[in-house]
Design an enzyme around this catalytic site. Structure first.
Site, PDB file in Angstrom:
ATOM      1  CG  HIS A  66      -1.749  -1.201   1.353  1.00 46.44           C
ATOM      2  ND1 HIS A  66      -2.925  -1.371   0.653  1.00 46.44           N
ATOM      3  CD2 HIS A  66      -1.572  -2.340   2.069  1.00 46.44           C
ATOM      4  CE1 HIS A  66      -3.439  -2.558   0.951  1.00 46.44           C
ATOM      5  NE2 HIS A  66      -2.643  -3.162   1.816  1.00 46.44           N
ATOM      6  CG  HIS A  93       3.011   5.629   5.910  1.00 43.26           C
ATOM      7  ND1 HIS A  93       2.787   5.606   7.280  1.00 43.26           N
ATOM      8  CD2 HIS A  93       1.932   6.232   5.357  1.00 43.26           C
ATOM      9  CE1 HIS A  93       1.613   6.157   7.522  1.00 43.26           C
ATOM     10  NE2 HIS A  93       1.078   6.550   6.390  1.00 43.26           N
ATOM     11  CG  HIS A  95      -0.498   8.603   2.069  1.00 44.67           C
ATOM     12  ND1 HIS A  95      -1.368   7.530   2.049  1.00 44.67           N
ATOM     13  CD2 HIS A  95      -0.068   8.711   3.358  1.00 44.67           C
ATOM     14  CE1 HIS A  95      -1.489   7.043   3.276  1.00 44.67           C
ATOM     15  NE2 HIS A  95      -0.703   7.732   4.086  1.00 44.67           N
ATOM     16  CD  GLU A 105      -4.018   9.206   3.266  1.00 47.32           C
ATOM     17  OE1 GLU A 105      -3.656   8.996   4.439  1.00 47.32           O
ATOM     18  OE2 GLU A 105      -4.825   8.480   2.665  1.00 47.32           O
ATOM     19  CG  HIS A 118       0.763  10.293   7.025  1.00 50.60           C
ATOM     20  ND1 HIS A 118      -0.286   9.578   6.473  1.00 50.60           N
ATOM     21  CD2 HIS A 118       0.467  11.599   6.839  1.00 50.60           C
ATOM     22  CE1 HIS A 118      -1.185  10.430   6.005  1.00 50.60           C
ATOM     23  NE2 HIS A 118      -0.751  11.659   6.215  1.00 50.60           N
ATOM     24  CB  THR A 199      -5.918   7.675   6.122  1.00 46.90           C
ATOM     25  OG1 THR A 199      -4.612   7.162   5.804  1.00 46.90           O
ATOM     26  CG2 THR A 199      -5.794   8.976   6.875  1.00 46.90           C
TER      27      THR A 199
HETATM   28  N1  LIG Z   1      -2.119   6.947   7.093  1.00 49.58           N
HETATM   29  S1  LIG Z   1      -2.026   5.732   8.124  1.00 49.58           S
HETATM   30  O1  LIG Z   1      -1.081   6.048   9.151  1.00 49.58           O
HETATM   31  O2  LIG Z   1      -3.344   5.416   8.620  1.00 49.58           O
HETATM   32  C1  LIG Z   1      -1.443   4.342   7.257  1.00 49.58           C
HETATM   33  C2  LIG Z   1      -1.882   4.109   5.966  1.00 49.58           C
HETATM   34  F1  LIG Z   1      -2.746   4.960   5.360  1.00 49.58           F
HETATM   35  C3  LIG Z   1      -1.453   3.002   5.260  1.00 49.58           C
HETATM   36  F2  LIG Z   1      -1.929   2.774   4.028  1.00 49.58           F
HETATM   37  C4  LIG Z   1      -0.567   2.117   5.829  1.00 49.58           C
HETATM   38  S2  LIG Z   1      -0.070   0.678   4.963  1.00 49.58           S
HETATM   39  C5  LIG Z   1      -1.560  -0.283   4.945  1.00 49.58           C
HETATM   40  C6  LIG Z   1      -1.934  -0.783   6.302  1.00 49.58           C
HETATM   41  C7  LIG Z   1      -0.963  -1.816   6.707  1.00 49.58           C
HETATM   42  C8  LIG Z   1      -0.784  -2.932   5.909  1.00 49.58           C
HETATM   43  C9  LIG Z   1       0.154  -3.885   6.301  1.00 49.58           C
HETATM   44  C10 LIG Z   1       0.892  -3.693   7.471  1.00 49.58           C
HETATM   45  C11 LIG Z   1       1.888  -4.714   7.898  1.00 49.58           C
HETATM   46  O3  LIG Z   1       2.025  -5.722   7.187  1.00 49.58           O
HETATM   47  O4  LIG Z   1       2.532  -4.468   8.957  1.00 49.58           O
HETATM   48  C12 LIG Z   1       0.700  -2.550   8.249  1.00 49.58           C
HETATM   49  C13 LIG Z   1      -0.231  -1.611   7.857  1.00 49.58           C
HETATM   50  C14 LIG Z   1      -0.100   2.333   7.110  1.00 49.58           C
HETATM   51  F3  LIG Z   1       0.786   1.469   7.636  1.00 49.58           F
HETATM   52  C15 LIG Z   1      -0.528   3.434   7.836  1.00 49.58           C
HETATM   53  N2  LIG Z   1      -0.104   3.613   9.138  1.00 49.58           N
HETATM   54  C16 LIG Z   1      -0.134   2.518  10.064  1.00 49.58           C
HETATM   55  C17 LIG Z   1      -1.581   1.993  10.138  1.00 49.58           C
HETATM   56  C18 LIG Z   1      -1.658   0.484  10.432  1.00 49.58           C
HETATM   57  C19 LIG Z   1      -1.815   0.126  11.881  1.00 49.58           C
HETATM   58  C20 LIG Z   1      -0.895   0.799  12.867  1.00 49.58           C
HETATM   59  C21 LIG Z   1       0.581   0.801  12.468  1.00 49.58           C
HETATM   60  C22 LIG Z   1       1.182   2.141  12.179  1.00 49.58           C
HETATM   61  C23 LIG Z   1       0.374   3.063  11.390  1.00 49.58           C
HETATM   62 ZN   LIG Z   2      -0.556   7.626   6.102  1.00 43.35          ZN
END
Ligand SMILES: NS(=O)(=O)c1c(F)c(F)c(SCCc2ccc(C(=O)O)cc2)c(F)c1NC1CCCCCCC1
Ligand SMILES: [Zn+2]
Length: 258
Positions: A66, A93, A95, A105, A118, A199
């Site tokens: 993602h 990460h 976007h 976003e 972020h 998000t």
């Molecule tokens: N904008 S955000 O911060 O909401 C966000 C995104 F929009 C994101 F798109 C992502 S990546 C997609 C979610 C994801 C997928 C796989 C894994 C894994 O394999 O460890 C982890 C996460 C992504 F990692 C995050 N941040 C993560 C949210 C996932 C759960 C908490 C971990 C740290 C924050």
């Molecule tokens: Zn994010």
């Protein structure tokens, strides 16, 4: 991934059926209407004390299908900013959009920027992000907008020069540590603040959002590298990995500046 059903940005309309929080009333991202933001003098500058890391230290960079994620040492701390307690770093990460359209976003007065970084932190009240991310105020995310500028952004090269090594979903590589505070704007005193959510599914409504007023400039080549290198499901390019703006549902957006 999260939950038993796989999700994608293509089916974001269905997220709420598989992940109930995604249909909640404090969702992110949002459109920030600068004219409606409330000035709050208690919102002090964000403090990122001593983020310089020994270059011998290596950080894990991964393509999770993602976005591209850089895991951060949890001893990097976030304080100031009117936060009730310090937060510990978890990961950062990005976007982005595509050559044809921008991919931030959050939007500002309806304007979408080329991209958004972020930096994700969790409250020092908890030992792990898994515990923190289900508690209100458990997470804090620092966000900054990426714009196309003329100069190459050297700090961002620390990440962008390794994107090729993680161009397929699930790939990871280790990169020499660097001062990740340099990925954020110089001015950490002017920002918007509101309470929202992840998000991405599971969309937990536990995020204290800080969106800096000052933007970050990357060269056109750097933005293109971000847009055209990473592949996710079915070897498709990861592009437009942003969620559409969610309604405020009565929430106020605060501003640390007039
Ligand atoms: N904008 S955000 O911060 O909401 C966000 C995104 F929009 C994101 F798109 C992502 S990546 C997609 C979610 C994801 C997928 C796989 C894994 C894994 O394999 O460890 C982890 C996460 C992504 F990692 C995050 N941040 C993560 C949210 C996932 C759960 C908490 C971990 C740290 C924050
Ligand atoms: Zn994010």
């Amino acid at each position: 991934g999260h939950g038993n059903s796989h999700w994608s940005y293509a089916d974001k309309a269905e997220w709420a059926s598989d992940f109930p929080h995604c249909g909640g009333h404090m969702q992110s991202p949002i459109n920030i209407e600068t004219g409606a933001a409330l000035f709050s003098p208690q919102l002090e500058p964000i403090l990122l004390p001593d983020y310089s890391l020994p270059p011998r230290e290596m950080l894990r960079l991964q393509n999770n299908g993602h976005t591209v994620v850089l895991d951060l040492p949890r001893n990097l701390t976030l304080t100031g900013g009117g936060f009730p307690q310090p937060y510990q770093a978890a990961q950062l990460h990005l976007h982005w959009g595509s050559a044809l359209k921008p991919g931030s976003e959050h939007t500002v007065d309806g304007h979408r920027y080329a991209g958004e970084i972020h930096v994700v932190y969790y409250s020092s009240h908890f030992d792990t992000i898994q515990e923190a991310m289900v508690e209100p105020g458990g997470l804090a995310v620092l966000a900054a907008f990426l714009q196309v500028g003329s100069e190459e952004n050297e700090p961002y090269q620390h990440i962008l020069e390794h994107l090729n090594d993680v161009h397929e979903e699930g790939e990871e590589t280790w990169i020499p540590a660097f001062d990740v505070a340099k990925l954020l704007p110089d001015d950490l005193s002017r920002y918007f603040r509101y309470n929202g959510s992840l998000t991405t599914p599971p969309c937990y409504q536990t995020v204290n959002w800080t969106i800096f007023n000052q933007t970050i400039r990357l060269s056109p080549d750097q933005i293109s590298l971000l847009e055209d290198t990473l592949h996710g499901d079915e070897d498709e390019l990861i592009q437009d990995n942003f969620r559409l703006p969610q309604s405020l549902q009565g929430r106020s957006v605060l501003a640390s500046f007039l």
